[in-house]
Design a protein around this motif. Structure first.
Motif: not given
Ligand code: PLP
Length: 382
Positions: A232, A248, A250-251, A259
């Motif tokens: 994110t 990828q 998610g947050s 964040y």
């Molecule tokens: C391998 C991988 N991809 C994607 C993410 C997603 O990141 P975020 O939740 O900060 O958007 C993480 C989060 O730790 C991760 O370990």
């Protein structure tokens, strides 16, 4: 036992007992719409990381909005989401124990049989050999997609970009039941670099390293179908890199307080906080107040929660308590019995503390509980 009665559905937010993890559905849906539009505008696939919400219901909601599938971090997370109907999963992590790899191989066969797909990251020849053995043991002809994890700056799993990664790609391609599916190049350490320029520079270096590795592999005649990564904090930079093909992050769905402390990037969608801990003030002293949400209600590894819309500073009061100080001499303390809404410092491990998320429509003043969302993969750590 932590039971949340279905009778809560249809009732006002006042009926939610405290402490509780509550989703602002309107904010969450706006975040999804912003992410979907962003990915479409940049021609990117998005495969959100489900280690945030651990819920099949939310995963399917994201897929209806355009997500191509989900990342998970553990085989048991993959199993829990697959049981809830999620069909396209990437375990973006290393799995080495033979009994776990057998579970992975069986899940791959199960998903393939229903038109789905499971992929796994590797960063060692031993990992590839063990996975190939597990696939043979599972006896399925379905095959599995395997991505080489490269370390683009996090200093966690992953081989260095370059020849070592290329050797792993060839080793995957040489296995009859495995297909080389690309490079997993997630830069976790860049996500919370506070400045926009620092994050941009970190991802520019990551993209360059990933592109160099891709070129090295392709020079041997082996195609690199995908480079995947991004969280994110940095997704705008991967999306505009011309190197990454999949995000990828998610947050973005819930947006934690950590964040929110990043310098905001105008090119990135403005995601809103959507996960809160509802808490009640249970004691008021002359110097402070105390609420009933401590670190059994929310994770504190990335900092303490913020108090939504109040000039209050939350201080750690232990497992079951939060201590609230007025921010400035003129700011009032809350009253005994008042409701407060905390924005967790880190949403992923916060969700893992709860069996269910209470989803509210219409805001926290006059809103109504619309549904209760199960955290299917709560505690799925293996
Ligand atoms: C391998 C991988 N991809 C994607 C993410 C997603 O990141 P975020 O939740 O900060 O958007 C993480 C989060 O730790 C991760 O370990």
């Amino acid at each position: 036992m932590n039971s949340i009665p279905d009778a809560l559905v249809g009732r006002g937010v006042d009926a939610i007992d405290t402490p509780a993890a509550v989703i602002d559905l309107d904010a969450m849906e706006r975040n999804i719409a912003r992410m979907a539009a962003f990915a479409q505008r940049h021609g990117m696939r998005w495969r959100p990381h489900a280690k945030l919400h651990k819920s099949a219901e939310i995963a399917l909601l994201l897929e209806r909005a355009g997500a191509c599938g989900h990342c998970v971090q553990k085989p048991s997370e993959a199993e829990a989401l697959a049981a809830g109907g999620v069909r396209d999963l990437f375990i973006s992590n290393q799995v080495i124990a033979p009994h776990k790899l057998l579970r992975v191989a069986r899940l791959a066969a199960q998903l393939a049989a229903s038109g789905g797909r499971l992929a796994l990251a590797v960063d060692s020849h031993e990992g590839i050999t063990r996975l190939a053995r597990a696939m043979a043991q599972a006896g399925s002809d379905a095959g599995m997609d395997v991505l080489v994890e490269i370390d683009v700056g996090q200093g966690r799993c992953g081989v260095p970009p370059g020849p070592e990664a290329a050797a792993l790609a060839r080793s995957i391609a040489a296995q009859p039941r495995l297909a080389f599916a690309g490079l997993h190049a997630y830069h976790g350490r860049a996500q919370h670099l506070r400045g926009v320029d620092e994050r941009r520079a970190a991802i520019a270096a990551a993209a360059q390293a990933a592109a160099g590795t891709r070129d090295l592999i392709e020079a041997t005649g082996l195609a690199v179908p995908l480079i995947t990564g991004a969280g994110t904090g940095t997704l705008v930079h991967e999306a505009t890199s011309g190197v990454y093909g999949e995000l990828q992050a998610g947050s973005f769905l819930f947006m934690d307080a950590d964040y929110a402390a990043n310098e905001q990037d105008g090119a990135q969608p403005a995601f809103e906080h959507a996960l809160f801990i509802k808490t009640q003030v249970i004691s008021v002293r002359p110097s402070h107040a105390v609420c009933d949400a401590g670190h059994k209600s929310h994770a504190i590894d990335s900092g303490l929660p913020l108090v939504q819309g109040q000039a209050l500073r939350y201080a750690n009061g232990g497992d079951e308590h939060g201590i609230l100080y007025a921010e400035g001499p003129a700011a009032p303390l809350p009253g005994l019995g008042d409701t407060l809404w905390l924005i967790p410092g880190h949403c992923d491990p916060t969700v893992n503390l709860h069996d269910r998320l209470i989803a509210v429509r219409g805001g926290f003043t006059h809103g109504v509980v619309e549904r209760i969302i199960r955290v299917d993969a709560r505690g799925a750590l293996t």
